[in-house]
Design an enzyme around this catalytic site. Structure first.
Site, PDB file in Angstrom:
ATOM      1  N   TRP A  45       1.031  -0.910  -0.018  1.00 32.76           N
ATOM      2  CA  TRP A  45       0.003  -0.036  -0.373  1.00 32.76           C
ATOM      3  C   TRP A  45       0.777   1.135  -0.155  1.00 32.76           C
ATOM      4  O   TRP A  45       1.602   1.124   1.033  1.00 32.76           O
ATOM      5  CB  TRP A  45      -1.079  -0.234   1.223  1.00 32.76           C
ATOM      6  CG  TRP A  45      -1.690   1.375   1.744  1.00 32.76           C
ATOM      7  CD1 TRP A  45      -1.128   2.321   2.287  1.00 32.76           C
ATOM      8  CD2 TRP A  45      -2.460   1.421   1.322  1.00 32.76           C
ATOM      9  NE1 TRP A  45      -2.003   3.340   2.195  1.00 32.76           N
ATOM     10  CE2 TRP A  45      -3.132   3.180   1.604  1.00 32.76           C
ATOM     11  CE3 TRP A  45      -4.392   1.068   0.402  1.00 32.76           C
ATOM     12  CZ2 TRP A  45      -4.353   3.595   1.571  1.00 32.76           C
ATOM     13  CZ3 TRP A  45      -5.485   1.630   0.624  1.00 32.76           C
ATOM     14  CH2 TRP A  45      -5.035   2.658   1.291  1.00 32.76           C
ATOM     15  N   ASN A  47       0.147   5.538   0.074  1.00 35.28           N
ATOM     16  CA  ASN A  47      -0.092   6.758   0.300  1.00 35.28           C
ATOM     17  C   ASN A  47       0.314   7.868   0.542  1.00 35.28           C
ATOM     18  O   ASN A  47       1.278   8.329  -0.576  1.00 35.28           O
ATOM     19  CB  ASN A  47      -1.708   7.049   1.331  1.00 35.28           C
ATOM     20  CG  ASN A  47      -1.638   6.927   2.696  1.00 35.28           C
ATOM     21  OD1 ASN A  47      -1.169   5.600   3.171  1.00 35.28           O
ATOM     22  ND2 ASN A  47      -0.915   8.140   3.512  1.00 35.28           N
ATOM     23  N   ASP A  48       0.142   8.690   1.072  1.00 33.48           N
ATOM     24  CA  ASP A  48       0.934  10.355   1.365  1.00 33.48           C
ATOM     25  C   ASP A  48       2.566  10.478   0.769  1.00 33.48           C
ATOM     26  O   ASP A  48       2.693   9.026   1.344  1.00 33.48           O
ATOM     27  CB  ASP A  48       0.488  10.455   2.778  1.00 33.48           C
ATOM     28  CG  ASP A  48      -0.924  11.436   2.898  1.00 33.48           C
ATOM     29  OD1 ASP A  48      -1.622  10.674   2.557  1.00 33.48           O
ATOM     30  OD2 ASP A  48      -1.550  12.131   4.472  1.00 33.48           O
ATOM     31  N   TRP A  72      -4.574  -0.702   3.493  1.00 31.19           N
ATOM     32  CA  TRP A  72      -3.953   0.517   4.225  1.00 31.19           C
ATOM     33  C   TRP A  72      -3.963  -0.460   5.811  1.00 31.19           C
ATOM     34  O   TRP A  72      -5.105  -1.218   6.488  1.00 31.19           O
ATOM     35  CB  TRP A  72      -5.099   1.381   4.705  1.00 31.19           C
ATOM     36  CG  TRP A  72      -4.566   2.686   5.819  1.00 31.19           C
ATOM     37  CD1 TRP A  72      -4.633   3.330   5.384  1.00 31.19           C
ATOM     38  CD2 TRP A  72      -5.098   2.752   7.068  1.00 31.19           C
ATOM     39  NE1 TRP A  72      -4.286   3.959   6.690  1.00 31.19           N
ATOM     40  CE2 TRP A  72      -4.536   3.607   7.819  1.00 31.19           C
ATOM     41  CE3 TRP A  72      -5.754   2.178   8.392  1.00 31.19           C
ATOM     42  CZ2 TRP A  72      -4.049   4.320   9.022  1.00 31.19           C
ATOM     43  CZ3 TRP A  72      -6.041   2.278   9.639  1.00 31.19           C
ATOM     44  CH2 TRP A  72      -5.226   3.182   9.769  1.00 31.19           C
ATOM     45  N   GLU A 226      -5.737  18.470   6.825  1.00 31.01           N
ATOM     46  CA  GLU A 226      -4.296  17.208   6.781  1.00 31.01           C
ATOM     47  C   GLU A 226      -3.237  18.343   6.377  1.00 31.01           C
ATOM     48  O   GLU A 226      -3.299  18.967   5.226  1.00 31.01           O
ATOM     49  CB  GLU A 226      -4.999  15.995   7.034  1.00 31.01           C
ATOM     50  CG  GLU A 226      -5.983  14.869   7.362  1.00 31.01           C
ATOM     51  CD  GLU A 226      -6.127  13.572   6.888  1.00 31.01           C
ATOM     52  OE1 GLU A 226      -6.365  12.632   8.142  1.00 31.01           O
ATOM     53  OE2 GLU A 226      -6.637  13.234   5.904  1.00 31.01           O
ATOM     54  N   TRP A 301     -10.523   7.091  -5.144  1.00 36.89           N
ATOM     55  CA  TRP A 301     -11.421   6.763  -3.752  1.00 36.89           C
ATOM     56  C   TRP A 301     -12.639   6.153  -4.772  1.00 36.89           C
ATOM     57  O   TRP A 301     -13.227   6.066  -5.179  1.00 36.89           O
ATOM     58  CB  TRP A 301     -11.884   8.944  -3.414  1.00 36.89           C
ATOM     59  CG  TRP A 301     -10.971   9.396  -2.896  1.00 36.89           C
ATOM     60  CD1 TRP A 301     -10.180  10.038  -3.830  1.00 36.89           C
ATOM     61  CD2 TRP A 301     -10.515   9.145  -1.891  1.00 36.89           C
ATOM     62  NE1 TRP A 301      -8.947  10.988  -3.156  1.00 36.89           N
ATOM     63  CE2 TRP A 301      -9.099  10.655  -2.463  1.00 36.89           C
ATOM     64  CE3 TRP A 301     -10.680   9.035  -0.814  1.00 36.89           C
ATOM     65  CZ2 TRP A 301      -8.510  10.808  -0.792  1.00 36.89           C
ATOM     66  CZ3 TRP A 301      -9.975   9.679   0.412  1.00 36.89           C
ATOM     67  CH2 TRP A 301      -9.247  10.332   0.461  1.00 36.89           C
TER      68      TRP A 301
END
Length: 495
Positions: A45, A47-48, A72, A226, A301
């Site tokens: 995985w 992400n950011d 996640w 965020e 998403w």
């Protein structure tokens, strides 16, 4: 456990995580939807983006990473480097959750997002330790490295052990920068339904003094901010953030003035960085050329294709340079280094389409391509201009860019892109625009559209079943004159 034991535990956790990624990488590499020229995980995985920095002659990009599955999970920091913003080398995982302030019993824990800075040849990562159910749940921590590869957690962690207000929603994603002789840090938070950027100051990167709320939502910008990023650009400062629960937006920037004495940022105007559905958690760096480079996470998403067990998840956008325009707004433009990926292409000009007429241009390999097309808006007589790409043989599957001249509205329609979602994104060109220029990057399962030299951007993940190259242009209700069209195949650089 003593410091030596903590270091050994961290090294062992990283070794096991790296082995898990390596074991899955060969199988994952066979997936048809792997991108050709974007940063993505070898497996697991993503992400950011975290810790963007230019350090010792290389661009460093860290990222939120779960190495043990494509879901996640407990967050690690993945790590890639590049000398040219094109070719990225995967390095050992930089951070793994091993300490009480980042290690829990469920998946809701880990080394969460943060940033990187350099001082006296030492690379320091500043990040959030997060553990669901722990009090406090989120704290700010540091880890250092001399070689930029192996990191040791600071023995005084957590450096900021508690939120300044117990009523805050969230206390995470520190972004650190230097101004004058001092270091500053913004941290994402929220209170009473309003997103906030909290500001700290330090002389030594260890002792941090709280200065207050640098900026706050007016009630319409989400209830928690965020990944805040505050930086100078031109004669202004820019605050980039990802608001949670903001109507119609997953990203935002504000341009304004920063008063370092009072610790207050005063916004003068705002807009979205990207109007597509799959752009989040943008972070920037200042490189050795003085450019402000931005990279964001291309999530998908809720799309059905993304839920399948593919062994990997997530990718980064192409690097974009942020430029402050004369009207005080931001433009985000693909870095010119991307031009080095261009291979054989097509160039046409002076084409006019009558009402109902179509034209098709095809590339040999459309799995990774770029095209730039320009129109004179004064010369568009059509009621609708439609550009279709990634079109299946039966025509049922396509990704479509539409322009409605009467409304000056541009749409990116991914409803039939094969993704399983129904996303339509839109921007409205200002009355002063006389030209419509589109620069589009397609990379197997992603599309990034830049309008009028980055005045607007729209990013989306797409999962077409037919990876076919080509562009179909159609005019309806009148004629359209094409000034120029350039199309290129783009090299696969691996990632």
């Amino acid at each position: 456990m003593n410091v030596s034991g903590e270091k050994q535990q961290h090294k062992e956790s990283i070794r096991l995580a790296d082995e898990a990624v390596a074991a899955a990488a060969k199988i994952v590499a066979q997936d048809d939807y792997r991108l050709q020229y974007h940063v993505m995980p070898e497996a697991g995985w993503m992400n950011d983006p975290n810790g963007l920095i230019y350090f010792k002659g290389e661009y460093h990009l860290f990222y939120q990473h779960h190495p043990y599955s494509d879901k996640w999970g407990p967050m690690h920091w993945g790590h890639v480097t590049s000398k040219d913003l094109l070719h990225w080398k995967h390095l050992p995982i930089a951070l793994a959750p091993t300490e009480p302030y980042e290690l829990g019993q469920s998946g809701g824990y880990g080394c969460w997002s943060g940033s990187a800075i350099e001082q006296d040849g030492v690379l320091t990562l500043i990040y959030t330790g997060h553990v669901d159910g722990r009090q406090p749940m989120e704290v700010q921590c540091a880890a250092t490295s001399v070689d930029g590869i192996t990191f040791d957690k600071h023995p005084a962690n957590p450096l900021i052990a508690v939120s300044p207000d117990e009523g805050n929603t969230g206390f995470r994603d520190p972004k650190v920068w230097r101004h004058g002789e001092l270091w500053y840090m913004v941290i994402g938070s929220g209170r009473e339904g309003k997103g906030q950027a909290l500001l700290y100051r330090s002389a030594d990167l260890e002792e941090w003094a709280y200065m207050g709320v640098a900026a706050e939502s007016d009630g319409t910008h989400g209830d928690m901010w965020e990944c805040p990023d505050l930086f100078p650009l031109g004669d202004k400062h820019v605050l980039v953030l990802s608001p949670m629960n903001m109507e119609g937006a997953k990203n935002l920037y504000m341009v304004g003035e920063m008063d370092y004495e009072s610790g207050k940022f005063t916004p003068e105007q705002e807009a979205m960085l990207d109007h597509g559905p799959d752009f989040y958690a943008a972070q920037t760096l200042l490189d050795n050329q003085g450019r402000r480079i931005m990279i964001a996470w291309m999530d998908h998403w809720g799309a059905e294709m993304a839920r399948e067990d593919r062994g990997w998840y997530g990718a980064m956008t192409v690097p974009r340079e942020l430029v402050l325009m004369l009207d005080g707004k931001l433009a985000s433009r693909p870095v010119p280094e991307l031009e080095l990926l261009r291979e054989e292409g097509i160039m046409v000009s002076g084409v006019t389409l009558a009402a109902g007429e179509s034209a098709v241009w095809s590339l040999k390999n459309g799995q990774g391509c770029e095209w730039i097309v320009e129109f004179d808006l004064e010369g568009i007589q059509a009621k609708l201009l439609e550009l279709s790409l990634l079109v299946s043989e039966d025509g049922q599957e396509r990704t479509v860019i539409r322009y409605l001249p009467s409304e000056r509205k541009l749409l990116l329609d991914c409803c039939t892109s094969g993704a399983g979602d129904t996303s339509i994104s839109a921007v409205t060109l200002p009355e002063t625009s006389s030209t419509l220029k589109l620069q589009v990057f397609v990379d197997r399962s992603s599309i990034e559209v830049f309008v009028n030299d980055g005045q607007y951007a729209l990013t989306s993940r797409v999962y077409p079943t037919a990876l076919r190259g080509g562009l179909t242009m159609k005019a309806e209700g009148g004629s359209v004159s094409l000034q120029s069209l350039h199309m290129w195949n783009l090299k696969s650089i691996g990632s």
